[in-house]
Design a protein around this motif. Structure first.
Motif, PDB file in Angstrom:
ATOM      1  N   UNK A   1      48.606 -44.510 -44.463  1.00  0.00           N
ATOM      2  CA  UNK A   1      48.754 -44.498 -45.897  1.00  0.00           C
ATOM      3  C   UNK A   1      47.137 -44.232 -46.442  1.00  0.00           C
ATOM      4  N   UNK A   2      45.781 -44.314 -45.342  1.00  0.00           N
ATOM      5  CA  UNK A   2      44.614 -43.758 -46.544  1.00  0.00           C
ATOM      6  C   UNK A   2      44.419 -42.232 -46.145  1.00  0.00           C
ATOM      7  N   UNK A   3      45.180 -41.211 -45.690  1.00  0.00           N
ATOM      8  CA  UNK A   3      44.687 -39.872 -45.434  1.00  0.00           C
ATOM      9  C   UNK A   3      44.148 -39.853 -46.964  1.00  0.00           C
ATOM     10  N   UNK A   4      43.636 -38.668 -46.740  1.00  0.00           N
ATOM     11  CA  UNK A   4      42.987 -38.331 -48.368  1.00  0.00           C
ATOM     12  C   UNK A   4      44.348 -37.196 -48.368  1.00  0.00           C
ATOM     13  N   UNK A   5      44.280 -36.457 -50.285  1.00  0.00           N
ATOM     14  CA  UNK A   5      44.605 -35.624 -50.026  1.00  0.00           C
ATOM     15  C   UNK A   5      43.457 -35.086 -51.588  1.00  0.00           C
ATOM     16  N   UNK A   6      44.846 -33.551 -51.737  1.00  0.00           N
ATOM     17  CA  UNK A   6      43.914 -32.692 -52.246  1.00  0.00           C
ATOM     18  C   UNK A   6      44.242 -32.970 -54.019  1.00  0.00           C
ATOM     19  N   UNK A   7      43.154 -33.150 -54.196  1.00  0.00           N
ATOM     20  CA  UNK A   7      43.241 -33.269 -55.683  1.00  0.00           C
ATOM     21  C   UNK A   7      43.034 -35.078 -56.080  1.00  0.00           C
ATOM     22  N   UNK A   8      43.005 -36.114 -55.102  1.00  0.00           N
ATOM     23  CA  UNK A   8      42.587 -37.439 -55.409  1.00  0.00           C
ATOM     24  C   UNK A   8      40.864 -37.495 -55.459  1.00  0.00           C
ATOM     25  N   UNK A   9      41.154 -38.410 -56.453  1.00  0.00           N
ATOM     26  CA  UNK A   9      39.703 -38.470 -56.811  1.00  0.00           C
ATOM     27  C   UNK A   9      39.439 -39.759 -55.828  1.00  0.00           C
ATOM     28  N   UNK A  10      38.304 -39.814 -55.934  1.00  0.00           N
ATOM     29  CA  UNK A  10      37.203 -41.228 -55.215  1.00  0.00           C
ATOM     30  C   UNK A  10      36.256 -41.922 -56.392  1.00  0.00           C
TER      31      UNK A  10
ATOM     32  N   UNK B   1      42.170 -44.411 -35.679  1.00  0.00           N
ATOM     33  CA  UNK B   1      43.480 -45.037 -36.545  1.00  0.00           C
ATOM     34  C   UNK B   1      44.420 -44.133 -36.197  1.00  0.00           C
ATOM     35  N   UNK B   2      45.409 -45.920 -36.654  1.00  0.00           N
ATOM     36  CA  UNK B   2      46.851 -45.622 -35.399  1.00  0.00           C
ATOM     37  C   UNK B   2      47.434 -44.542 -36.658  1.00  0.00           C
ATOM     38  N   UNK B   3      49.219 -44.081 -36.057  1.00  0.00           N
ATOM     39  CA  UNK B   3      49.093 -43.648 -37.860  1.00  0.00           C
ATOM     40  C   UNK B   3      49.966 -43.898 -38.809  1.00  0.00           C
ATOM     41  N   UNK B   4      50.376 -45.063 -38.978  1.00  0.00           N
ATOM     42  CA  UNK B   4      50.678 -45.730 -40.018  1.00  0.00           C
ATOM     43  C   UNK B   4      49.869 -45.830 -40.579  1.00  0.00           C
TER      44      UNK B   4
ATOM     45  N   UNK C   1      46.113 -46.240 -57.595  1.00  0.00           N
ATOM     46  CA  UNK C   1      45.260 -46.808 -57.610  1.00  0.00           C
ATOM     47  C   UNK C   1      45.068 -47.446 -55.779  1.00  0.00           C
ATOM     48  N   UNK C   2      43.825 -46.959 -55.586  1.00  0.00           N
ATOM     49  CA  UNK C   2      43.750 -47.802 -54.059  1.00  0.00           C
ATOM     50  C   UNK C   2      42.741 -47.757 -52.995  1.00  0.00           C
ATOM     51  N   UNK C   3      42.490 -49.649 -53.318  1.00  0.00           N
ATOM     52  CA  UNK C   3      41.040 -49.608 -52.175  1.00  0.00           C
ATOM     53  C   UNK C   3      41.348 -49.204 -50.677  1.00  0.00           C
ATOM     54  N   UNK C   4      40.074 -48.457 -50.666  1.00  0.00           N
ATOM     55  CA  UNK C   4      40.092 -48.197 -49.081  1.00  0.00           C
ATOM     56  C   UNK C   4      39.751 -48.374 -47.630  1.00  0.00           C
TER      57      UNK C   4
ATOM     58  N   UNK D   1      36.323 -48.819 -47.721  1.00  0.00           N
ATOM     59  CA  UNK D   1      36.549 -50.009 -49.297  1.00  0.00           C
ATOM     60  C   UNK D   1      36.125 -49.927 -50.558  1.00  0.00           C
ATOM     61  N   UNK D   2      34.782 -49.094 -50.102  1.00  0.00           N
ATOM     62  CA  UNK D   2      33.847 -49.224 -50.814  1.00  0.00           C
ATOM     63  C   UNK D   2      34.063 -48.334 -52.690  1.00  0.00           C
ATOM     64  N   UNK D   3      35.677 -47.107 -52.107  1.00  0.00           N
ATOM     65  CA  UNK D   3      36.139 -46.865 -53.024  1.00  0.00           C
ATOM     66  C   UNK D   3      37.532 -47.100 -53.430  1.00  0.00           C
ATOM     67  N   UNK D   4      38.014 -46.346 -54.484  1.00  0.00           N
ATOM     68  CA  UNK D   4      38.992 -46.063 -55.081  1.00  0.00           C
ATOM     69  C   UNK D   4      40.047 -45.031 -55.123  1.00  0.00           C
ATOM     70  N   UNK D   5      41.115 -44.908 -54.636  1.00  0.00           N
ATOM     71  CA  UNK D   5      41.438 -43.606 -54.292  1.00  0.00           C
ATOM     72  C   UNK D   5      42.378 -43.696 -56.195  1.00  0.00           C
ATOM     73  N   UNK D   6      42.838 -42.943 -56.737  1.00  0.00           N
ATOM     74  CA  UNK D   6      43.251 -42.110 -57.820  1.00  0.00           C
ATOM     75  C   UNK D   6      43.974 -41.728 -58.029  1.00  0.00           C
TER      76      UNK D   6
END
Length: 420
Positions: free
Chosen positions: A265-274, A258-261, A221-224, A300-305
């Protein structure tokens, strides 16, 4: 040819609400501006008031009367086609009753709609120095087109035909939404295998199912990102407005560089829940699934699950989280401040849900709900087409850009008028 509206209709004022009218006996229902929509009378809430017998006859509406709003959305108009009787109307409405034989009131409903919402012909007709209003005198003085009667009828019939198709489509959307909700209830409580049910904290579920928490299946679970988006940039940053009915929508986008790092760290992937962690209470808790079609990060309003796909398919959890009843339960977890509610990642992890141990059963449930979603999407796309068709026809017919006699509406869904 144009004529003042007062030469075509007798314009009458409604009854003013008063303390005596509110408390008197022998009350009759009456229509207010809130009851008069464009080309539609909404009778879901109808108030009543007492009207002296000697005044009543002059304050009633009859089938075929045209009702026009004096205040609020001035000029909004609809035809009273019959129903509850007797029924009166309040003073914030004008009642127009034809005094000429060559008048189809329906044509003038549509003309007023076009004039006030599209053409801006009567922008000075409302008194905008205090409360916007359309007085009886101003209404009578409005110059309106007066085509031959049969042409009025043909134009009104054509626009009504499109309206009926819109209403039919709206009913199909409502019916499909109800079917979808009922199907979700059945699938998440009974499953697909005909198993015996057991009682749990969530209600009945099949015996082989578990009651799990998001913590049991969460890999992350990650804050945006706490970074301000811009009108231009390399990467779209998804915000609260990019969620709709369980899906991510790329709309009204902002962008970030954004820089690459950080991007990694925050690039969304298929199947991520917001998960929408902070918003007004009606929106907090919304969940949407990212389908991986485009590159994006999240605010940051969203949490990636991220969930363990060996135990729980993301789309299964997403469907469950977007049930109306579940959304109501989630909102009870929120911490509230003035105009804002918040559910942090810790509380998100405590949310319980029924989980079939079989990924195949999860996939079959997803397939059923996906099919209903496709049907619902089709009806919604048709709604957009029909809405645009009506607006376009309304404008073109009222400006003379096209002739009603050149129209071919045979491609629209057949209807017998019952959807009106």
């Amino acid at each position: 040819m144009t004529k003042p509206l007062g030469e075509l209709f007798a314009v009458a004022a409604g009854k003013t609400m008063s303390a005596a009218a509110r408390s008197g006996e022998n009350k009759v229902p009456f229509l207010r501006t809130s009851n008069v929509m464009w080309d539609e009378i909404d009778l879901s809430e109808v108030d009543e008031m007492a009207i002296p017998e000697q005044e009543l006859a002059a304050k009633l509406v009859e089938p075929g009367d045209l009702l026009v709003c004096e205040g609020g959305e001035i000029g909004r108009a609809a035809i009273w086609e019959g129903g509850r009787t007797p029924i009166s109307f309040q003073n914030h409405l004008h009642r127009l009753r034809p005094i000429a034989d060559d008048v189809d009131p329906r044509f003038y409903v549509y003309f007023l709609q076009s004039a006030f919402t599209q053409l801006g012909l009567f922008e000075g007709a409302g008194n905008r120095t205090t409360i916007p209003n359309l007085s009886s005198g101003r209404l009578k003085a409005l110059d309106v087109p007066h085509p031959p009667f049969l042409e009025q009828v043909a134009i009104a019939d054509s626009l009504k035909y499109v309206q009926r198709a819109r209403h039919l489509n709206a009913r199909l959307i409502a019916t499909t939404e109800e079917l979808r909700a009922a199907t979700m209830q059945r699938l998440f409580s009974q499953g697909l295998r005909g198993e015996r049910l057991k009682e749990t904290e969530l209600g009945p579920v099949p015996e082989s199912w578990d009651v799990s928490t998001i913590n049991d299946v969460a890999l992350q679970t990650q804050y945006g990102l706490s970074i301000r988006g811009q009108a231009e940039g390399a990467i779209p940053i998804l915000r609260m407005n990019c969620q709709d009915d369980g899906r991510v929508r790329f709309r009204d986008l902002q962008y970030v560089d954004l820089d690459e790092a950080t991007l990694s760290a925050f690039r969304l992937e298929d199947g991520d829940l917001l998960f929408n962690r902070t918003n007004s209470i009606e929106h907090v808790g919304r969940t949407a699934i990212f389908d991986g079609v485009k590159e994006a990060v999240f605010a940051s309003y969203l949490v990636r699950l991220k969930v363990d796909t060996l135990r729980c398919l993301p789309r299964f959890l997403n469907y469950y989280m977007n049930r109306r009843e579940v959304q109501q339960d989630i909102k009870r977890l929120a911490s509230r401040a003035v105009g804002q509610a918040n559910i942090n990642a810790t509380k998100l992890r405590t949310i319980a849900f029924p989980l079939p141990p079989s990924l195949n059963e999860q996939a079959e449930i997803i397939a059923i709900l996906d099919a209903l979603d496709r049907k619902l999407d089709l009806h919604r796309r048709k709604r957009e087409v029909l809405d645009q068709l009506f607006k376009s026809l309304l404008y073109k017919l009222m400006t003379g850009e096209i002739s009603v006699y050149d129209l071919d509406l045979s491609a629209l869904p057949a209807n017998d008028g019952s959807a009106a």
